[in-house]
Each structure stands twice: as C-alpha cells, then as structure tokens.
Design an enzyme around this catalytic site. Structure first.
Site, mmCIF file in Angstrom:
data_model
loop_
_atom_site.group_PDB
_atom_site.id
_atom_site.type_symbol
_atom_site.label_atom_id
_atom_site.label_comp_id
_atom_site.label_asym_id
_atom_site.label_seq_id
_atom_site.Cartn_x
_atom_site.Cartn_y
_atom_site.Cartn_z
ATOM 1 N N ARG A 13 0.830 -1.214 0.000
ATOM 2 C CA ARG A 13 0.000 0.000 0.000
ATOM 3 C C ARG A 13 0.862 1.261 0.000
ATOM 4 N NH1 ARG A 13 -3.617 1.982 5.103
ATOM 5 N NH2 ARG A 13 -5.219 3.138 3.988
ATOM 6 N N CYS A 39 -7.455 6.345 0.228
ATOM 7 C CA CYS A 39 -7.031 4.969 -0.024
ATOM 8 C C CYS A 39 -7.672 4.174 1.114
ATOM 9 C CB CYS A 39 -5.506 4.876 0.013
ATOM 10 S SG CYS A 39 -4.868 3.228 -0.314
ATOM 11 N N SER A 40 -8.605 3.315 0.784
ATOM 12 C CA SER A 40 -9.390 2.604 1.793
ATOM 13 C C SER A 40 -8.513 1.786 2.722
ATOM 14 C CB SER A 40 -10.397 1.666 1.117
ATOM 15 O OG SER A 40 -11.327 2.404 0.363
ATOM 16 N N GLN A 41 -9.053 1.525 3.918
ATOM 17 C CA GLN A 41 -8.281 0.753 4.895
ATOM 18 C C GLN A 41 -8.106 -0.674 4.392
ATOM 19 O OE1 GLN A 41 -11.330 1.547 7.949
ATOM 20 N NE2 GLN A 41 -10.926 -0.557 8.594
#
Length: 188
Positions: A13, A39-41
């Site tokens: 990530r 940016c999603s978890q």
C-alpha cells in the site's frame, strides 16, 4: 494465506500513497490521497476483494481507482490471462495512479482511464466478469449492471452497506455484507 492475502502482501500500500502518508501505510485506516479521495483501509479492501472473487482470466473494471492500489491488487489476482481497467473521475488522481502503477509494473501495468462526465464505468471494454466500486452509491448502479457479463459479479457500497450483485442472464441476486463508509459515487 489465501490469494487476496498473497496479493496484499505482494503489493505494498505504501507505494500508492502520497509521501506525506507513507509512514502511516501500515495502519488499518483510510488515508487521504488528495482531491477529497482516500485509499481505503486494508481490511475493507481485503473484504471487498474476497467478496469479488476475481480469478485468473477474468476481465475486471475498477471504478474509483484513486491511487491505483486496488488496480494493482486486482491485476495480481487475475494474472495470468486476465485484464483490468480502472476508471477515475479526478484528473490528478488518474495521473497519480498511472505513475504509481508504471513505477511498480512498468509496461504491464493496468490501464487507468479518465472518466467521461455523465458516463459511469467504462463500457468500451465491457462486459466485465467482475466490477469493483470504491465509492458509495445510493442504489445499485444500473449503468454498471449493464456492463456486467452474464455470470458476473459486482461489489459496491450502497447506502452504507457492502453490496454484492450477481448477474445471471437478466436476473440479479443482491446480498448485503456489513456497514462501511465511502466517499460518494459521482458521475459528473
């Protein structure tokens, strides 16, 4: 470790975050990437990818590609033989995602298309076996259902619920899986 876990281990990530956010990459929280996007978890992304069930050979559409992280993960899941195309509304994020993907995957990187105002998805390359939507819709988007192949599956947050849509001919089977928060899906 399942295939999604392997993909998330292989595709860091951190490489898809702005420099100011990279030290926070290991936290299980959404992180800002600019332009009102996140940016999603990681646990949310993993859940979505497991629900999606992308496999080698699938054609996949990623709506709301943001930084390109989900595109890279999807590419890992559908290789060999699959294709992934992303679509993003914000021009600066299209550039950011393309740069991130090229740095990681070079000429083999999935495409990121600039969204066309008023047109949801990327029907030019459809139909798709899988569609992943990383923004919250008010209803199951009919325009994306139209781009879903027979036997295809879409994962989309709808009114705060993670929604799985399976297409069998003209029929849809819809299931909901847990509550989530996403930025709104826009078609401007």
């Amino acid at each position: 470790m399942d295939r999604v876990g392997e993909a998330m281990h292989a595709i860091e990530r951190r490489e898809f975050l702005p420099p100011t956010q990279r030290e926070r990459a290991g936290l299980d929280v959404p992180l800002g990437i600019g332009h009102g996007a996140t940016c999603s978890q990681p646990t949310t992304v993993a859940t979505m990818l497991r629900l999606l069930g992308a496999r080698p050979g699938h054609a996949v559409l990623d709506v709301g590609s943001g930084s390109g992280w989900t595109l890279a993960l999807l590419d890992h899941l559908v290789t060999p033989g699959g294709t992934v195309v992303g679509v993003e509304l914000e021009p600066a994020l299209v550039t950011f995602a393309r740069r991130n993907l090229t740095a990681l995957l070079g000429d083999l990187a999935p495409r990121v298309q600039q969204a066309v105002p008023g047109r949801l998805g990327w029907p030019d390359d459809g139909p798709y076996d899988r569609i992943l939507v990383s923004a919250e819709a008010l209803d199951v988007p009919a325009a994306l259902v139209a781009q879903l192949a027979d036997g295809g599956r879409m994962v989309v947050p709808v009114r705060g619920r993670m929604t799985v849509v399976d297409r069998v001919g003209d029929d849809l089977r819809v299931e909901q899986h847990g509550a989530y928060t996403f930025v709104p899906l826009r078609e401007e």
